[in-house]
Scaffold this motif. Structure first.
Motif, mmCIF file in Angstrom:
data_model
loop_
_atom_site.group_PDB
_atom_site.id
_atom_site.type_symbol
_atom_site.label_atom_id
_atom_site.label_comp_id
_atom_site.label_asym_id
_atom_site.label_seq_id
_atom_site.Cartn_x
_atom_site.Cartn_y
_atom_site.Cartn_z
ATOM 1 N N GLU A 6 0.930 3.957 -2.839
ATOM 2 C CA GLU A 6 0.674 5.369 -2.542
ATOM 3 C C GLU A 6 1.805 6.253 -3.067
ATOM 4 O O GLU A 6 1.560 7.351 -3.577
ATOM 5 N N ASN A 53 0.826 -1.210 0.000
ATOM 6 C CA ASN A 53 0.000 0.000 0.000
ATOM 7 C C ASN A 53 0.856 1.255 0.000
ATOM 8 O O ASN A 53 0.567 2.226 -0.709
ATOM 9 N N GLN A 54 1.930 1.238 0.806
ATOM 10 C CA GLN A 54 2.826 2.395 0.839
ATOM 11 C C GLN A 54 3.509 2.601 -0.512
ATOM 12 O O GLN A 54 3.650 3.736 -0.983
ATOM 13 N N VAL A 92 1.354 6.490 -6.804
ATOM 14 C CA VAL A 92 0.223 7.382 -7.109
ATOM 15 C C VAL A 92 0.616 8.833 -6.894
ATOM 16 O O VAL A 92 0.286 9.716 -7.699
ATOM 17 N N GLU A 93 1.348 9.091 -5.789
ATOM 18 C CA GLU A 93 1.780 10.466 -5.503
ATOM 19 C C GLU A 93 2.744 10.970 -6.584
ATOM 20 O O GLU A 93 2.648 12.124 -7.023
#
Length: 299
Positions: free
Chosen positions: A209, A205-206, A212-213
């Motif tokens: 993320e 997930n990190q 995505v960022e």
């Protein structure tokens, strides 16, 4: 309990449950005694009559210590008090009857069950070993411990020899505790495997993320460039075209030879086509900007 490991949190919740259940059962027991025979209930001439009150006080102390985050101390105090008040002092201070030779080892086995509920090999290894060894010794030498304090020699009235009885109880202790150790070991392995999978999912997930960022930052940069280009297209490019159209309009109104006017007309058409292209490009850029993720987040 933020920052407390899940296994410790489970032990704390379980210990609180045991404290409250012990407290409620003892209160119900004493209330029943008061309701059935008040005169006998108020007599506190033997040690056994004080055990429920002492256990209630220990349970209340355990709840208070847990409330102030002294979790391990509360469990050690409660379990030590339980073993002393239930397994040791009644033998030393009370009358030994033939039934004591059956009840005492059973209570020792019950104490060993509480050890598994309060402590674990992985979190409280030495405390766990100490209490479990104490419970084993109390069970193994229960008959001899009782007979040493049996002034009436009640063991002579037992229907069976004391040694085979204690062998049965000792085998029961070993079987029950080994079963619990096996169950807790399987449960711990499942817990560790679940924690590892949870950690892997959190890392994924990190990572997702972060990707995505990173992509969002790229889109924001691209959108910023689109806004700059849209501004250049709407103002910087259209201004010269507008001036050209204005000059062409003046030339058409002036007196020019026919050949020159034809050239001016062609120039006007080309300028208008260029203006149309710029307008369409501005519309396309505006739509792209409005549909970008950055624009939606801003809204």
């Amino acid at each position: 309990m933020n920052g407390v490991p899940e296994e410790l949190k489970r032990k704390i919740d379980l210990s609180n449950s045991i404290y409250w259940v012990t407290l409620i059962l003892l209160v119900l027991y004493e209330s029943t005694r008061f309701l059935t025979d008040f005169q006998i209930a108020i007599q506190r001439d033997t040690f056994d009559s004080w055990v429920p009150f002492l256990l209630c006080a220990t349970a209340i102390l355990g709840i208070i210590l847990n409330r102030y985050r002294h979790w391990k101390i509360s469990r050690i105090i409660f379990l030590t008090s339980w073993i002393i008040l239930v397994n040791i002092l009644p033998v030393l201070l009370s009358h030994i009857s033939p039934s004591s030779y059956f009840v005492h080892p059973v209570l020792c086995i019950v104490s060993s069950l509480m050890i598994h509920l309060f402590f674990s090999w992985y979190e409280d290894r030495w405390t766990y070993i100490f209490f479990l060894a104490s419970s084993f010794l109390l069970t193994a030498f229960s008959f001899y411990f009782l007979s040493l304090n049996d002034s009436l020699q009640s063991y002579e009235r037992l229907p069976l020899d004391g040694v085979p009885i204690m062998t049965i109880y000792l085998m029961s202790w070993v079987f029950i505790n080994l079963t619990l150790v096996y169950v807790y070991r399987i449960n711990w392995k499942a817990y560790v495997a679940l924690q590892e999978k949870t950690e892997i999912i959190e890392n994924l997930n990190q990572s997702l993320e972060a990707k995505v960022e990173k992509r969002t930052m790229r889109l924001r940069e691209q959108n910023s460039k689109l806004r700059e280009f849209a501004f250049v297209n709407s103002h910087v490019l259209r201004a010269p075209v507008s001036r050209i159209l204005g000059l062409v309009s003046l030339l058409i109104r002036s007196e020019l030879p026919k050949e020159d006017k034809d050239v001016v007309y062609h120039l006007e058409e080309s300028a208008k086509e260029l203006d149309t292209v710029i307008r369409n490009l501005s519309v396309t850029l505006r739509e792209a900007r409005d549909e970008s993720p950055d624009k939606k987040v801003t809204k």
